[in-house]
Structures are given as structure tokens and as C-alpha cells.
Design an enzyme around this catalytic site. Structure first.
Site, PDB file in Angstrom:
ATOM      1  N   ARG A   1       0.866  -1.187   0.000  1.00  0.00           N
ATOM      2  CA  ARG A   1       0.000   0.000   0.000  1.00  0.00           C
ATOM      3  C   ARG A   1       0.897   1.231   0.000  1.00  0.00           C
ATOM      4  O   ARG A   1       1.418   1.602   1.043  1.00  0.00           O
ATOM      5  CB  ARG A   1      -0.859  -0.034   1.274  1.00  0.00           C
ATOM      6  CG  ARG A   1      -2.031   0.921   1.293  1.00  0.00           C
ATOM      7  CD  ARG A   1      -2.542   1.108   2.719  1.00  0.00           C
ATOM      8  NE  ARG A   1      -1.689   2.025   3.432  1.00  0.00           N
ATOM      9  CZ  ARG A   1      -1.505   2.031   4.742  1.00  0.00           C
ATOM     10  NH1 ARG A   1      -2.096   1.154   5.519  1.00  0.00           N
ATOM     11  NH2 ARG A   1      -0.710   2.926   5.312  1.00  0.00           N
TER      12      ARG A   1
ATOM     13  N   HIS B   1      -3.668   4.569   4.466  1.00  0.00           N
ATOM     14  CA  HIS B   1      -4.718   3.552   4.614  1.00  0.00           C
ATOM     15  C   HIS B   1      -6.031   4.070   4.018  1.00  0.00           C
ATOM     16  O   HIS B   1      -6.654   3.405   3.195  1.00  0.00           O
ATOM     17  CB  HIS B   1      -4.910   3.193   6.086  1.00  0.00           C
ATOM     18  CG  HIS B   1      -6.129   2.377   6.355  1.00  0.00           C
ATOM     19  ND1 HIS B   1      -6.263   1.091   5.893  1.00  0.00           N
ATOM     20  CD2 HIS B   1      -7.298   2.685   6.977  1.00  0.00           C
ATOM     21  CE1 HIS B   1      -7.466   0.627   6.243  1.00  0.00           C
ATOM     22  NE2 HIS B   1      -8.102   1.580   6.901  1.00  0.00           N
TER      23      HIS B   1
ATOM     24  N   TYR C   1       3.848   6.496  11.253  1.00  0.00           N
ATOM     25  CA  TYR C   1       4.165   5.141  11.712  1.00  0.00           C
ATOM     26  C   TYR C   1       5.014   4.318  10.743  1.00  0.00           C
ATOM     27  O   TYR C   1       5.294   3.156  11.006  1.00  0.00           O
ATOM     28  CB  TYR C   1       2.876   4.374  12.070  1.00  0.00           C
ATOM     29  CG  TYR C   1       1.857   4.253  10.946  1.00  0.00           C
ATOM     30  CD1 TYR C   1       2.017   3.313   9.929  1.00  0.00           C
ATOM     31  CD2 TYR C   1       0.736   5.079  10.903  1.00  0.00           C
ATOM     32  CE1 TYR C   1       1.090   3.204   8.904  1.00  0.00           C
ATOM     33  CE2 TYR C   1      -0.205   4.967   9.894  1.00  0.00           C
ATOM     34  CZ  TYR C   1      -0.029   4.030   8.889  1.00  0.00           C
ATOM     35  OH  TYR C   1      -0.952   3.925   7.883  1.00  0.00           O
TER      36      TYR C   1
HETATM   37  C1  LIG Z   1     -14.393  -6.243  12.048  1.00  0.00           C
HETATM   38  C2  LIG Z   1     -13.657  -4.942  11.865  1.00  0.00           C
HETATM   39  N1  LIG Z   1     -12.716  -4.596  12.754  1.00  0.00           N
HETATM   40  C3  LIG Z   1     -12.033  -3.433  12.606  1.00  0.00           C
HETATM   41  C4  LIG Z   1     -12.310  -2.588  11.570  1.00  0.00           C
HETATM   42  C5  LIG Z   1     -11.533  -1.293  11.385  1.00  0.00           C
HETATM   43  N2  LIG Z   1     -10.612  -1.427  10.264  1.00  0.00           N
HETATM   44  C6  LIG Z   1     -10.877  -0.875   9.071  1.00  0.00           C
HETATM   45  S1  LIG Z   1      -9.685  -1.196   7.948  1.00  0.00           S
HETATM   46  C7  LIG Z   1      -8.773  -2.085   9.036  1.00  0.00           C
HETATM   47  C8  LIG Z   1      -7.467  -2.711   8.627  1.00  0.00           C
HETATM   48  C9  LIG Z   1      -7.617  -3.763   7.585  1.00  0.00           C
HETATM   49  O1  LIG Z   1      -6.366  -4.175   7.121  1.00  0.00           O
HETATM   50  P1  LIG Z   1      -6.214  -5.221   5.964  1.00  0.00           P
HETATM   51  O2  LIG Z   1      -7.105  -6.384   6.192  1.00  0.00           O
HETATM   52  O3  LIG Z   1      -4.767  -5.510   5.827  1.00  0.00           O
HETATM   53  O4  LIG Z   1      -6.779  -4.449   4.679  1.00  0.00           O
HETATM   54  P2  LIG Z   1      -6.179  -3.167   3.930  1.00  0.00           P
HETATM   55  O5  LIG Z   1      -6.877  -1.958   4.513  1.00  0.00           O
HETATM   56  O6  LIG Z   1      -4.708  -3.130   4.160  1.00  0.00           O
HETATM   57  O7  LIG Z   1      -6.539  -3.356   2.504  1.00  0.00           O
HETATM   58  C10 LIG Z   1      -9.408  -2.122  10.276  1.00  0.00           C
HETATM   59  C11 LIG Z   1      -8.869  -2.797  11.469  1.00  0.00           C
HETATM   60  C12 LIG Z   1     -13.323  -2.974  10.648  1.00  0.00           C
HETATM   61  N3  LIG Z   1     -13.636  -2.237   9.587  1.00  0.00           N
HETATM   62  N4  LIG Z   1     -13.972  -4.154  10.819  1.00  0.00           N
END
Ligand SMILES: Cc1ncc(C[n+]2csc(CCOP(=O)(O)OP(=O)(O)O)c2C)c(N)n1
Ligand SMILES: [Mg+2]
Length: 359
Positions: free
Chosen positions: A253, A257, A266
């Protein structure tokens, strides 16, 4: 007996190196198709940049860019047939474009309301609840298997989602019932500010497949040909009754985010720069130019045409009425319970109060 760390020692499968040289066997793709997929990668990037710009102007919601991940996003959807299902998170908008979801529908969805995607695209709406779309994919594929339909489902999640129960339950069910599904982990190095190394001590996410009895592959996620090749084989395995596959696409990425995030607090900019040098769009462009399949002029014309297409789609999305703040209540239940009705009134009261406060 000694207990040893089992390290699969997997290296990511690659066909196109960073310089755009072939280092493996090309998948069977016509020049026309390669150029169409290259254009889809540009569309994904331009679409993503457009929604970020709209968010900055207060005309779109919080949004997570896919820049840097175009090869995975396009490559994972390209081998799918129209009847195949695709369930994604918020990061794979280029996959939805490849599957036929209109650009204006996607842009409008970042105005606050996800209008239904055309049925024939067989895409579920983007999922924000992390990991939930993986059991959805397994369920859709299982239903197809029971019905005897030659339909495959692909579910895609991020590295962070692999720590959710849903991911593990999806893999377990897929393996136990030999479901015609391909589960893809788009490992972009980060789950917001949580680095890959904190997500799991496993040597790769792909290495987790065998523990569930699910064959797995680790692929260079910035290499369109490699992602396409792996997905093509995994989808055909599923379609011909040979069961599920777990695919880990190793990518990065390069942006924040979401529009609500500042990654400079970070992570080290040098790491980001190292990954920018592996840019998936540039990599394919180098290949196309070296192979005389594209000239610099044609490339520029393609970029300009993509830009114009995205602007047209944005104009179309912006011309649609802004959803009312309480519109989502209309889609949650046919008859709202007294509690939901009260919540709707509270929300409307708050929204009106906010608007008056702004004046
Ligand atoms: C069940 C749940 N827990 C927490 C969140 C908050 N949250 C949104 S994005 C994220 C990180 C996701 O990371 P990843 O799976 O690596 O996907 P990326 O954003 O890197 O594509 C989190 C913890 C959420 N949306 N749903
Ligand atoms: Mg991630």
C-alpha cells in the site's frame, strides 16, 4: 523428537520482473487483452485518485486508495467468467470495474450510498467489516456446488483480515467441503498502522493454507501476468471440481490507509520508496514498450482517454441526488422496529442541528 519451525520457504511466483522483463512463461493472452488489462490498471488508479480528490473537496466519503495494488486488483478478476461471484473489501475497486460494475456507480457509492451493482456482474457490494466477505464467497460457491452450477466464487481480503475468525472459518469450511472457491489475501504490508510482521508469525499467509488442507500459492502481487496466471489456474481447478485454493498476493500500500490516515507517523518513507520502484503499472508499461506493443504516444493517449472517462463518470455520479442522511434506514428492514424508528428520528434531529449550526 524435536519440534522444528516449519517454514515453507515459499518465494513469490513471478513472470515479469521489476524492469518489465519476462522471467517466466507468459499466460495465454492476446495483445488486445493485455492492453485492455493494462488500461484497466490505469482506470483503477485514476478512479482511486479521483475519489481521493472528491473527498478532499468534501464531495466523497472516507476512501482507501488502491494505488500500488492495481496488478492484484485487475489480475484477480480478469480470469473470472460473468457467472462467477466476486466478494471484495473496499480496496479492490479495480476488480469490480473488470467485472463490469459501472464507474459512476462506484463513485456514487463513495457519496454515501452503495446503489445496487448490476445483477449480471455477480459482485457483492464492497465490504468494510473486515474479513466478512470471505465466508460470503465460500457460501456462494457452496450454493453453486449444491445446485450443480459451474460457478466459482472469489473472495478477497487484506493481510489484517487473516487474523479474523471469519478468514479462518472460511478456509476451514472451504477445505472440509471442497468448495469451488478461491480465497485471495491481498498482503499490502499494513493493516492501517499494524505492520505485516505483527499480524502473524507464519512465514507467509499462503503457508497457512496447508493447515486447512487447502493448496496455496504465493504470488508477486505487482506482476499482472503472475497474478492472472495463478488466478486462472485456481479458478479452473475450482470449476473442474478440484476444490479451493488460497492465494497470497504480495504487494504494498504505497499511499495512506484511507483519506483519514497519515502514514508518515508510523512508517519509514524509505520502505515506501523501495516499493514505489516496483510499481505494477510502470512494470507492465515497460514490458509493453520493450515488446513494441505500445508506443510512448499511444501510452499517453491511453492515459488521457482514461482520465476523460473517469471525469465523465464522476460528473454522472455528482449529478445524482445526494442521499438523505437517513436513507439507509429504507434498506435495512421492510418494517422498522420502534427502536430503529426512534434512531432514525434521533439521526434526523442531529443532521438538521448540524446543518443549522453550519449556516
Ligand atoms: C471487524 C472490523 N474490525 C475493525 C475494523 C476497522 N478497520 C478498518 S480497515 C482495518 C485494517 C484492515 O487491514 P487489511 O485487512 O490488511 O486491509 P487493507 O486496509 O490493508 O486493505 C481495520 C482494522 C473494521 N472495519 N472491521
Ligand atoms: Mg493490508
Amino acid at each position: 523428537m524435536t519440534i522444528q519451525q516449519i517454514d515453507s520457504g515459499m518465494t513469490a511466483y513471478q513472470i515479469l520482473d521489476v524492469e518489465g522483463n519476462l522471467v517466466g512463461a507468459m499466460p495465454k493472452l492476446s495483445t488486445e487483452r493485455i492492453l485492455a488489462l493494462y488500461r484497466a490498471m490505469h482506470l483503477g488508479r485514476a478512479l482511486s485518485n479521483k475519489v481521493v480528490a472528491l473527498q478532499r473537496q468534501g464531495r466523497a466519503t472516507t476512501f482507501g486508495s488502491l494505488v500500488g495494488q492495481e496488478a492484484t486488483s485487475v489480475g484477480l478478476a480478469a480470469p473470472l467468467q460473468p457467472q462467477d461471484w466476486l466478494t471484495t473489501s473496499y480496496r479492490e475497486i479495480a476488480s469490480l470495474v473488470v467485472k463490469g460494475v459501472p464507474l459512476s456507480t462506484l463513485i456514487y457509492s463513495f457519496r454515501g450510498f452503495t446503489a445496487p451493482y448490476p445483477k449480471e456482474t455477480h459482485c457483492l457490494p464492497i465490504q468494510i467489516v473486515i474479513g466478512t466477505q470471505m465466508p460470503h464467497a465460500v457460501g456462494l460457491a457452496m450454493a453453486a456446488k449444491i445446485a450443480g452450477d459451474p460457478v466459482v466464487a472469489v473472495g478477497v481480503c487484506g493481510d489484517g483480515a487473516t487474523s479474523e475468525g471469519d478468514f479462518n472459518e472460511a478456509l476451514n469450511f472451504a477445505g472440509a467441503f471442497q468448495v469451488p472457491v478461491v480465497l485471495v489475501v491481498q498482503n499490502n504490508g499494513w493493516a492501517i498502522s499494524v505492520p505485516r510482521a505483527r499480524q502473524s508469525a507464519a512465514s507467509s499467509f499462503a503457508a497457512r493454507g496447508p493447515g486447512f488442507g487447502v493448496p496455496s500459492v504465493l504470488v508477486d502481487g505487482n506482476d499482472l501476468f503472475a497474478v492472472y496466471d495463478v488466478m486462472q489456474q485456481a479458478v479452473e481447478r475450482a470449476r473442474s471440481g478440484q476444490g479451493p485454493t488460497l492465494v497470497e498476493a504480495l504487494t504494498y500500500r504505497t499511499g495512506a490507509h484511507t483519506t483519514a490516515d497519515d502514514p508518515t507517523s508510523y512508517r519509514d518513507e524509505a520502505d515506501v520508496e523501495a516499493w514505489r520502484a516496483k510499481d505494477p503499472v510502470v512494470r507492465l508499461q515497460r514490458f509493453l514498450i520493450k515488446s513494441n506493443l505500445l508506443t510512448e504516444e499511444q501510452n499517453q493517449a491511453l492515459i488521457d482517454a482514461v482520465e476523460a472517462e473517469i471525469n465523465r463518470a464522476a460528473d454522472e455520479a455528482l449529478a445524482q441526488p445526494v442521499p438523505a442522511p437517513d436513507a439507509f434506514f429504507d434498506y435495512t428492514a421492510a418494517n422498522l422496529s420502534p427502536r430503529l424508528q426512534a434512531q432514525r428520528q434521533d439521526l434526523l434531529h442531529y443532521a438538521t442541528h448540524q446543518q443549522n449550526g453550519r449556516r
